[in-house]
Design a protein around this motif. Structure first.
Motif: not given
Length: 167
Positions: A18, A21, A63, A65, A69, A146-148
Motif C-alpha cells: 500500500d 501509493k 466510508c 475503506p 483502515e 489517497i485511499g486506504d
C-alpha cells in the motif's frame, strides 16, 4: 521531484504494498490553520501537534475503506508512540456515529476529532476518502496517500521511521 530531496529518495526505496501509493513531496507544504472539534465540541488545532510527526487521516463513518483502515491506524499508534495518529472525521458525522464506528472497529486509543463543515479537508484539497497526510514536526505536509492502507505494515512503519529519522 525526489532528486531535490535525498531523504525522500531514501524513503521512496522503502515503499512496498500500500505504501507505493504514498506520494512524497519534494518540498514541505504549509498546512492551513483549522479548528477541529472533539466529541464534546471542544476546539483543537493542528498546531497542538507541532514538534511531532503526524499521521493525519481524513475519514467518515459512511466510508467502507475507512472502516478497513482505522484498526491499522490504531495499531500504528501503539507501535510508534512517537508519532501522533490524528483521525479527522470530515463532513457530517454525528458523534454517536463516530463512537459506534470506533467501537465496531475496536479503536480505543485514537482521539475523536471532527471537521464538520469539511473546512480543513477542502483547504487541503481532499476530494475523496480516506486520505492520509504526513506532517513533519513543523506542521508541514511532506507526503500524502489517497485511499486506504495498512498503516501498521512493516513497509509503513519503515517509511514512517525513515521520515522521523531523517528530520
Amino acid at each position: 521531484m525526489l532528486g531535490a530531496n535525498p531523504a525522500a529518495a531514501d524513503v521512496s526505496a522503502l515503499r512496498e504494498g500500500d505504501m507505493k501509493k504514498l506520494m512524497l513531496l519534494g518540498e514541505p507544504v504549509a498546512v492551513p490553520e483549522a479548528v477541529l472539534l472533539d466529541a464534546e465540541d471542544g476546539e483543537h488545532a493542528l498546531a497542538d501537534y507541532k514538534g511531532k510527526w503526524v499521521v493525519l487521516n481524513f475519514w467518515a463513518t459512511w466510508c467502507a475503506p475507512c472502516r478497513r483502515e482505522m484498526p491499522s491506524l490504531e495499531r500504528l499508534q501503539a507501535a510508534m508512540p512517537e508519532l501522533a495518529v490524528v483521525p479527522v472525521a470530515t463532513g457530517r458525522n454525528a458523534v454517536e456515529g463516530i463512537r459506534r464506528f470506533f467501537d465496531e472497529a475496536g479503536v480505543k486509543a485514537l482521539p475523536i476529532l471532527r471537521d464538520p463543515q469539511s473546512k480543513l479537508a477542502h483547504a487541503m484539497g481532499v476530494m475523496g476518502l480516506p486520505v492520509t497526510v504526513i506532517l513533519n514536526p513543523e506542521g508541514q505536509e511532506v507526503a500524502r496517500l489517497i485511499g486506504d492502507a495498512d498503516w501498521d505494515s512493516d513497509s509503513a512503519k519503515a517509511v514512517l521511521g525513515a521520515l522521523v529519522a531523517g528530520q
